[in-house]
Design a protein around this motif. Structure first.
Motif, PDB file in Angstrom:
ATOM      1  N   PRO A 102       0.832  -1.209   0.000  1.00 41.53           N
ATOM      2  CA  PRO A 102       0.000   0.000   0.000  1.00 41.53           C
ATOM      3  C   PRO A 102       0.861   1.252   0.000  1.00 41.53           C
ATOM      4  CG  PRO A 102       0.056  -0.989   2.181  1.00 41.53           C
ATOM      5  CD  PRO A 102       0.740  -1.951   1.256  1.00 41.53           C
ATOM      6  N   PRO A 103       0.353   2.371  -0.517  1.00 38.68           N
ATOM      7  CA  PRO A 103       1.096   3.640  -0.463  1.00 38.68           C
ATOM      8  C   PRO A 103       1.436   4.001   0.980  1.00 38.68           C
ATOM      9  CG  PRO A 103      -0.814   3.815  -1.909  1.00 38.68           C
ATOM     10  CD  PRO A 103      -0.949   2.498  -1.204  1.00 38.68           C
ATOM     11  N   GLN A 104       2.543   4.683   1.154  1.00 43.27           N
ATOM     12  CA  GLN A 104       3.012   5.011   2.502  1.00 43.27           C
ATOM     13  C   GLN A 104       2.023   5.891   3.263  1.00 43.27           C
ATOM     14  OE1 GLN A 104       6.942   6.656   2.192  1.00 43.27           O
ATOM     15  NE2 GLN A 104       7.903   4.690   1.731  1.00 43.27           N
ATOM     16  N   ASP A 105       1.242   6.691   2.553  1.00 38.31           N
ATOM     17  CA  ASP A 105       0.311   7.591   3.222  1.00 38.31           C
ATOM     18  C   ASP A 105      -1.075   6.981   3.425  1.00 38.31           C
ATOM     19  OD1 ASP A 105      -0.235   7.511   0.536  1.00 38.31           O
ATOM     20  OD2 ASP A 105      -0.736   9.643   0.373  1.00 38.31           O
ATOM     21  N   VAL A 106      -1.195   5.663   3.203  1.00 40.22           N
ATOM     22  CA  VAL A 106      -2.476   4.975   3.359  1.00 40.22           C
ATOM     23  C   VAL A 106      -2.343   3.884   4.412  1.00 40.22           C
ATOM     24  CG1 VAL A 106      -4.211   3.525   2.219  1.00 40.22           C
ATOM     25  CG2 VAL A 106      -3.163   5.441   0.976  1.00 40.22           C
ATOM     26  N   ASP A 107      -3.237   3.898   5.394  1.00 43.71           N
ATOM     27  CA  ASP A 107      -3.253   2.836   6.391  1.00 43.71           C
ATOM     28  C   ASP A 107      -3.721   1.545   5.726  1.00 43.71           C
ATOM     29  OD1 ASP A 107      -2.445   4.540   8.430  1.00 43.71           O
ATOM     30  OD2 ASP A 107      -4.501   5.052   9.006  1.00 43.71           O
ATOM     31  N   ALA A 108      -2.995   0.470   5.986  1.00 37.49           N
ATOM     32  CA  ALA A 108      -3.299  -0.797   5.323  1.00 37.49           C
ATOM     33  C   ALA A 108      -4.444  -1.525   6.017  1.00 37.49           C
ATOM     34  CB  ALA A 108      -2.055  -1.672   5.275  1.00 37.49           C
ATOM     35  N   THR A 109      -5.610  -0.867   6.081  1.00 35.08           N
ATOM     36  CA  THR A 109      -6.797  -1.514   6.624  1.00 35.08           C
ATOM     37  C   THR A 109      -7.488  -2.276   5.498  1.00 35.08           C
ATOM     38  OG1 THR A 109      -8.235   0.361   6.141  1.00 35.08           O
ATOM     39  CG2 THR A 109      -7.101   0.366   8.280  1.00 35.08           C
ATOM     40  N   PRO A 110      -8.258  -3.308   5.820  1.00 35.57           N
ATOM     41  CA  PRO A 110      -8.978  -4.027   4.762  1.00 35.57           C
ATOM     42  C   PRO A 110      -9.869  -3.105   3.940  1.00 35.57           C
ATOM     43  CG  PRO A 110      -8.997  -5.309   6.789  1.00 35.57           C
ATOM     44  CD  PRO A 110      -8.407  -3.969   7.138  1.00 35.57           C
ATOM     45  N   GLU A 111     -10.505  -2.114   4.601  1.00 38.92           N
ATOM     46  CA  GLU A 111     -11.407  -1.205   3.895  1.00 38.92           C
ATOM     47  C   GLU A 111     -10.657  -0.343   2.887  1.00 38.92           C
ATOM     48  OE1 GLU A 111     -13.119  -2.723   7.503  1.00 38.92           O
ATOM     49  OE2 GLU A 111     -11.256  -1.593   7.183  1.00 38.92           O
ATOM     50  N   ASN A 112      -9.518   0.206   3.292  1.00 39.09           N
ATOM     51  CA  ASN A 112      -8.730   1.027   2.373  1.00 39.09           C
ATOM     52  C   ASN A 112      -8.194   0.199   1.205  1.00 39.09           C
ATOM     53  OD1 ASN A 112      -9.110   3.386   3.822  1.00 39.09           O
ATOM     54  ND2 ASN A 112      -7.190   3.214   4.961  1.00 39.09           N
ATOM     55  N   LEU A 113      -7.776  -1.017   1.496  1.00 41.79           N
ATOM     56  CA  LEU A 113      -7.257  -1.880   0.444  1.00 41.79           C
ATOM     57  C   LEU A 113      -8.360  -2.311  -0.518  1.00 41.79           C
ATOM     58  CD1 LEU A 113      -4.880  -4.015   2.669  1.00 41.79           C
ATOM     59  CD2 LEU A 113      -4.165  -2.447   0.866  1.00 41.79           C
ATOM     60  N   TRP A 114      -9.562  -2.485   0.006  1.00 43.47           N
ATOM     61  CA  TRP A 114     -10.701  -2.839  -0.844  1.00 43.47           C
ATOM     62  C   TRP A 114     -11.002  -1.711  -1.833  1.00 43.47           C
ATOM     63  CZ3 TRP A 114     -13.072  -7.340  -1.639  1.00 43.47           C
ATOM     64  CH2 TRP A 114     -14.323  -7.365  -2.251  1.00 43.47           C
ATOM     65  N   ALA A 115     -10.988  -0.482  -1.315  1.00 40.19           N
ATOM     66  CA  ALA A 115     -11.214   0.674  -2.183  1.00 40.19           C
ATOM     67  C   ALA A 115     -10.100   0.800  -3.217  1.00 40.19           C
ATOM     68  CB  ALA A 115     -11.305   1.947  -1.342  1.00 40.19           C
ATOM     69  N   GLY A 116      -8.867   0.556  -2.806  1.00 44.17           N
ATOM     70  CA  GLY A 116      -7.749   0.620  -3.738  1.00 44.17           C
ATOM     71  C   GLY A 116      -7.819  -0.462  -4.796  1.00 44.17           C
ATOM     72  N   MET A 117      -8.324  -1.632  -4.415  1.00 40.61           N
ATOM     73  CA  MET A 117      -8.459  -2.732  -5.370  1.00 40.61           C
ATOM     74  C   MET A 117      -9.482  -2.388  -6.446  1.00 40.61           C
ATOM     75  SD  MET A 117      -9.278  -6.724  -4.525  1.00 40.61           S
ATOM     76  CE  MET A 117      -8.990  -8.014  -5.740  1.00 40.61           C
ATOM     77  N   GLU A 118     -10.562  -1.713  -6.062  1.00 43.29           N
ATOM     78  CA  GLU A 118     -11.556  -1.309  -7.048  1.00 43.29           C
ATOM     79  C   GLU A 118     -10.963  -0.296  -8.027  1.00 43.29           C
ATOM     80  OE1 GLU A 118     -16.218  -0.453  -7.056  1.00 43.29           O
ATOM     81  OE2 GLU A 118     -15.107   0.883  -5.720  1.00 43.29           O
ATOM     82  N   THR A 119     -10.148   0.623  -7.513  1.00 39.75           N
ATOM     83  CA  THR A 119      -9.522   1.626  -8.376  1.00 39.75           C
ATOM     84  C   THR A 119      -8.600   0.973  -9.401  1.00 39.75           C
ATOM     85  OG1 THR A 119      -9.626   3.307  -6.631  1.00 39.75           O
ATOM     86  CG2 THR A 119      -8.039   3.667  -8.421  1.00 39.75           C
ATOM     87  N   THR A 120      -7.761   0.041  -8.951  1.00 37.24           N
ATOM     88  CA  THR A 120      -6.840  -0.625  -9.874  1.00 37.24           C
ATOM     89  C   THR A 120      -7.586  -1.532 -10.847  1.00 37.24           C
ATOM     90  OG1 THR A 120      -6.451  -2.376  -8.224  1.00 37.24           O
ATOM     91  CG2 THR A 120      -4.896  -0.530  -8.275  1.00 37.24           C
ATOM     92  N   SER A 121      -8.698  -2.117 -10.410  1.00 39.98           N
ATOM     93  CA  SER A 121      -9.491  -2.964 -11.313  1.00 39.98           C
ATOM     94  C   SER A 121     -10.044  -2.147 -12.464  1.00 39.98           C
ATOM     95  CB  SER A 121     -10.642  -3.625 -10.554  1.00 39.98           C
ATOM     96  OG  SER A 121     -10.164  -4.504  -9.556  1.00 39.98           O
ATOM     97  N   ARG A 122     -10.413  -0.901 -12.193  1.00 40.39           N
ATOM     98  CA  ARG A 122     -10.981  -0.046 -13.235  1.00 40.39           C
ATOM     99  C   ARG A 122      -9.939   0.437 -14.225  1.00 40.39           C
ATOM    100  NH1 ARG A 122     -15.303   3.598  -9.685  1.00 40.39           N
ATOM    101  NH2 ARG A 122     -16.916   1.962  -9.549  1.00 40.39           N
ATOM    102  N   VAL A 123      -8.672   0.359 -13.854  1.00 49.12           N
ATOM    103  CA  VAL A 123      -7.611   0.704 -14.804  1.00 49.12           C
ATOM    104  C   VAL A 123      -7.622  -0.285 -15.960  1.00 49.12           C
ATOM    105  CG1 VAL A 123      -5.109   0.859 -15.127  1.00 49.12           C
ATOM    106  CG2 VAL A 123      -6.164   1.830 -13.076  1.00 49.12           C
ATOM    107  N   HIS A 124      -7.828  -1.567 -15.635  1.00 49.26           N
ATOM    108  CA  HIS A 124      -7.862  -2.618 -16.659  1.00 49.26           C
ATOM    109  C   HIS A 124      -9.219  -2.719 -17.332  1.00 49.26           C
ATOM    110  CE1 HIS A 124      -3.944  -3.894 -15.221  1.00 49.26           C
ATOM    111  NE2 HIS A 124      -4.428  -3.956 -13.995  1.00 49.26           N
ATOM    112  N   ASP A 125     -10.282  -2.393 -16.579  1.00 47.65           N
ATOM    113  CA  ASP A 125     -11.632  -2.478 -17.117  1.00 47.65           C
ATOM    114  C   ASP A 125     -12.475  -1.384 -16.481  1.00 47.65           C
ATOM    115  OD1 ASP A 125     -14.152  -3.044 -17.994  1.00 47.65           O
ATOM    116  OD2 ASP A 125     -14.265  -5.046 -17.115  1.00 47.65           O
ATOM    117  N   PRO A 126     -12.769  -0.308 -17.228  1.00 48.62           N
ATOM    118  CA  PRO A 126     -13.535   0.817 -16.665  1.00 48.62           C
ATOM    119  C   PRO A 126     -14.899   0.416 -16.104  1.00 48.62           C
ATOM    120  CG  PRO A 126     -12.540   1.427 -18.762  1.00 48.62           C
ATOM    121  CD  PRO A 126     -12.349  -0.043 -18.609  1.00 48.62           C
ATOM    122  N   SER A 127     -15.441  -0.722 -16.531  1.00 52.30           N
ATOM    123  CA  SER A 127     -16.749  -1.156 -16.049  1.00 52.30           C
ATOM    124  C   SER A 127     -16.668  -1.907 -14.720  1.00 52.30           C
ATOM    125  CB  SER A 127     -17.423  -2.059 -17.092  1.00 52.30           C
ATOM    126  OG  SER A 127     -16.750  -3.307 -17.195  1.00 52.30           O
TER     127      SER A 127
END
Length: 202
Positions: A102-127
């Motif tokens: 995770p980025p240094q300025d982000v707490d590695a909580t499951p909730e933050n990582l879940w949100a980050g996973m959705e963001t990276t998923s949309r990079v490969h597929d906007p839908s």
């Protein structure tokens, strides 16, 4: 006569130099033509033994591994990068395991990582979008989140587990373009088969 011989030798010397050049060129051509054929003949699937353990990644004080609870899994060696990403297949099912920091300025909580996973998923597929997650635990009791990943008209499973010290996380997607809901349900316990182990001497 001697002059003719010297002149003849002088004319033949450049011609003889073409022989090794032609041989070298031939080798290059053969390699260029043969390498794709060799690559195509090399199997990209490596069969994994029952109860095979995948060393997913490590950082900080912990290392993560996944022990496959079912038989019949294969590793896609062309898409796997050891220590970073593993792509496993079982029939129409595809399991994508990724070790992320995770980025240094982000707490590695499951909730933050879940949100980050959705963001990276949309990079490969906007839908792509993640559904509302549920709490779950790994084999060693580490808390994480699991839920649905909706992408390209199909629903897959997704999970994220931060390491106990927050130095890295394991992200997973389970699905496949030809996988049915029944196929996914039959093996969905694989996303919870992760374990984090404290590394000795850390």
């Amino acid at each position: 006569m001697a002059e003719t011989t010297e002149h003849g030798a002088g004319m033949r010397r450049p011609r003889s130099n073409w022989v090794p050049l032609a041989v070298a060129a031939g080798v290059v051509v053969l390699l260029g033509a043969g390498w794709p054929l060799l690559d195509a003949a090399t199997p990209s699937a490596q069969e994994l033994a029952d109860d095979h353990t995948v060393d997913v990644g490590a950082a900080g004080d912990y290392a993560a591994s996944l022990e496959l609870p079912q038989h019949g899994w294969n590793m896609d060696t062309t898409r796997t990068m050891a220590g970073r990403q593993y792509v496993l297949n079982r029939g129409p099912i595809e399991l994508d395991l990724t070790s992320v920091r995770p980025p240094q300025d982000v707490d590695a909580t499951p909730e933050n990582l879940w949100a980050g996973m959705e963001t990276t998923s949309r990079v490969h597929d906007p839908s792509a979008r993640l559904g509302e997650p549920e709490s779950t635990d790994t084999q060693d009791g580490t808390e994480g989140l699991v839920g649905d990943l909706h992408t390209q008209g199909r629903t897959e499973r997704a999970a994220v587990f931060p390491s106990p010290d927050g130095a890295f996380a394991v992200e997973m997607t389970l699905g496949g373009k030809d996988a049915t809901e029944a196929d996914i349900t039959a093996v969905d316990d694989v996303v919870e088969a992760v374990s984090f182990e404290h590394r000795g001497g850390s």
